[in-house]
Scaffold this active site. Structure first.
Site, short mmCIF file in Angstrom:
data_model
loop_
_atom_site.label_atom_id
_atom_site.label_comp_id
_atom_site.label_asym_id
_atom_site.label_seq_id
_atom_site.Cartn_x
_atom_site.Cartn_y
_atom_site.Cartn_z
N LYS A 60 6.85 61.24 -79.24
CA LYS A 60 6.01 60.99 -78.05
C LYS A 60 5.38 59.60 -78.11
O LYS A 60 5.17 58.97 -77.06
CB LYS A 60 4.95 62.08 -77.93
N ASN B 131 11.25 64.69 -68.52
CA ASN B 131 10.31 65.76 -68.90
C ASN B 131 10.82 66.64 -70.04
O ASN B 131 10.01 67.19 -70.79
CB ASN B 131 10.02 66.62 -67.66
N SER C 36 2.73 62.73 -74.62
CA SER C 36 1.75 63.74 -75.02
C SER C 36 0.56 63.02 -75.64
O SER C 36 0.74 61.94 -76.23
CB SER C 36 2.34 64.69 -76.05
N VAL D 42 20.01 66.79 -72.88
CA VAL D 42 19.59 65.38 -72.79
C VAL D 42 19.81 64.61 -74.10
O VAL D 42 19.85 63.39 -74.09
CB VAL D 42 18.12 65.21 -72.32
N ILE E 161 -1.59 72.16 -72.20
CA ILE E 161 -1.24 72.73 -70.88
C ILE E 161 -0.63 74.12 -71.10
O ILE E 161 0.18 74.31 -72.02
CB ILE E 161 -0.22 71.82 -70.15
N TYR F 192 7.23 65.51 -83.60
CA TYR F 192 6.87 65.51 -82.16
C TYR F 192 6.00 64.30 -81.81
O TYR F 192 6.25 63.61 -80.82
CB TYR F 192 6.14 66.82 -81.87
N GLY G 198 14.87 68.93 -67.62
CA GLY G 198 14.17 70.15 -68.04
C GLY G 198 13.34 70.69 -66.89
O GLY G 198 12.20 71.11 -67.07
P1 NAD Z 1 8.77 74.21 -71.83
O1 NAD Z 1 9.31 74.63 -73.13
O2 NAD Z 1 8.18 75.24 -70.91
O3 NAD Z 1 9.86 73.38 -71.00
C1 NAD Z 1 10.65 72.40 -71.60
C2 NAD Z 1 11.88 72.19 -70.74
O4 NAD Z 1 12.74 71.23 -71.39
C3 NAD Z 1 12.69 73.47 -70.56
O5 NAD Z 1 13.17 73.55 -69.24
C4 NAD Z 1 13.85 73.27 -71.53
O6 NAD Z 1 15.03 73.98 -71.16
C5 NAD Z 1 14.05 71.79 -71.43
N1 NAD Z 1 14.81 71.25 -72.57
C6 NAD Z 1 14.52 71.38 -73.87
N2 NAD Z 1 15.48 70.79 -74.61
C7 NAD Z 1 16.38 70.27 -73.75
C8 NAD Z 1 17.58 69.54 -73.89
N3 NAD Z 1 18.06 69.22 -75.09
N4 NAD Z 1 18.24 69.16 -72.77
C9 NAD Z 1 17.79 69.48 -71.54
N5 NAD Z 1 16.66 70.18 -71.34
C10 NAD Z 1 15.96 70.57 -72.44
O7 NAD Z 1 7.68 73.09 -72.18
P2 NAD Z 1 6.61 72.34 -71.27
O8 NAD Z 1 5.29 72.63 -71.87
O9 NAD Z 1 6.83 72.56 -69.83
O10 NAD Z 1 6.95 70.81 -71.66
C11 NAD Z 1 7.44 69.86 -70.73
C12 NAD Z 1 7.15 68.47 -71.29
O11 NAD Z 1 5.74 68.29 -71.41
C13 NAD Z 1 7.73 68.25 -72.68
O12 NAD Z 1 8.23 66.93 -72.79
C14 NAD Z 1 6.53 68.44 -73.58
O13 NAD Z 1 6.66 67.76 -74.79
C15 NAD Z 1 5.43 67.86 -72.71
N6 NAD Z 1 4.09 68.28 -73.07
C16 NAD Z 1 3.70 69.59 -72.98
C17 NAD Z 1 2.40 69.94 -73.33
C18 NAD Z 1 1.89 71.35 -73.22
O14 NAD Z 1 0.75 71.59 -73.61
N7 NAD Z 1 2.64 72.29 -72.68
C19 NAD Z 1 1.53 68.96 -73.81
C20 NAD Z 1 1.95 67.66 -73.91
C21 NAD Z 1 3.23 67.33 -73.54
#
Ligand code: NAD
Length: 244
Positions: free
Chosen positions: A156, A87, A139, A61, A185, A152, A9
């Site tokens: 996590k 990620n 997370s 994935v 974030i 979720y 991702g």
């Molecule tokens: P985002 O939605 O901007 O990016 C997620 C990425 O994962 C994208 O590139 C998407 O295409 C990819 N993805 C989703 N499903 C997929 C699949 N089946 N196969 C391949 N790729 C796939 O989100 P983000 O905020 O950048 O999140 C990134 C990571 O951080 C995630 O694991 C999310 O759970 C974690 N996270 C985010 C936050 C936040 O506040 N943004 C907080 C805690 C954890």
């Protein structure tokens, strides 16, 4: 020879920033993406500005065969993977009472099973190399829980158990496995929330701000680096103090 980092991702949000931060450090980069779009083009351009190699591998994935193909392609091109960042992740929020069973399954399939699918295919190469870093993006809600996110949070929390167990399994091969648990974030994932909800969340953060993608990427950079050779099986919260 440059080190190789593989980020799932890796063309959006936190994953894209991790790819860019590691490219700035001189890593050759492989990103996985699910759907080709302008984010993919932009990631390529920005990574190549750092004079490192770039490879994009398409795959879902949550699909084991896709992950097998992605890893095979990276090994064919680079011959190794030094750093894996799991990620890729999704949310499908709702209270359990209203949650569709498909939405529970899909979130666990992408976030937790996806982490397994990719790691399972990468680990033989790290074992053979007697070296490697695996960084799983969890997370804070995997630790604290969150109403409306049973799927979720469970996925996590599963990543945390996976991280600790695998760290014990592969430590003797000098493979370090850690997890980063971001708080709130600023990305597409959190843009979906209403302003009122965001303001309430900020009130609960001691540092009084929403995190930036760089805040997470810099910790991943540290965990991938030679400055963290005595750290494994850890969950590092990057949350502005939210969980204190
Ligand atoms: P985002 O939605 O901007 O990016 C997620 C990425 O994962 C994208 O590139 C998407 O295409 C990819 N993805 C989703 N499903 C997929 C699949 N089946 N196969 C391949 N790729 C796939 O989100 P983000 O905020 O950048 O999140 C990134 C990571 O951080 C995630 O694991 C999310 O759970 C974690 N996270 C985010 C936050 C936040 O506040 N943004 C907080 C805690 C954890």
């Amino acid at each position: 020879m440059s080190k190789v980092a593989f980020i799932t991702g890796g063309t959006k949000g936190i994953g894209k920033q991790i790819a860019l931060t590691l490219a700035k450090e001189g890593y050759d980069i492989a990103v996985n993406y699910r759907i080709a779009n302008k984010d993919l083009e932009d990631t390529k351009t920005k990574i190549e500005e750092n004079d490192v190699k770039y490879l994009a591998v398409q795959g879902d994935v949550s699909n084991y065969e896709d992950c097998e193909k992605c890893v095979k392609k990276i090994i064919e091109n680079y011959g190794k993977i030094d750093v894996l960042v799991n990620n890729a992740g999704i949310t499908k929020d709702s209270l359990l009472l209203r949650m569709k069973k498909e939405d529970f399954k899909e979130v666990v399939d992408v976030n937790l099973n996806g982490t397994f699918n990719v790691t399972k295919n990468v680990i033989p190469f790290m074992m053979k190399a007697h070296s490697g870093r695996i960084i799983n993006i969890s997370s804070v809600v995997g630790i604290s829980g969150n109403a409306g996110q049973t799927n979720y949070s469970a996925s996590k929390a599963g990543i945390i158990g996976f991280t600790k167990s695998l760290a014990k399994e592969v430590a003797s091969r000098n493979i370090l496995v850690n997890s980063v648990a971001p708080g709130f974030i600023e990305t597409n994932m959190t843009d979906l929330l209403k302003d009122e909800i965001k303001e309430n969340i900020v009130k609960q953060i001691p540092l009084k701000r929403i995190g930036k993608v760089e805040d997470v990427a810099n910790v991943v950079k540290f965990l991938a680096s030679d400055d963290s050779t005595y750290i494994t099986g850890q969950i590092i919260n990057v949350d502005g103090g939210m969980l204190i």
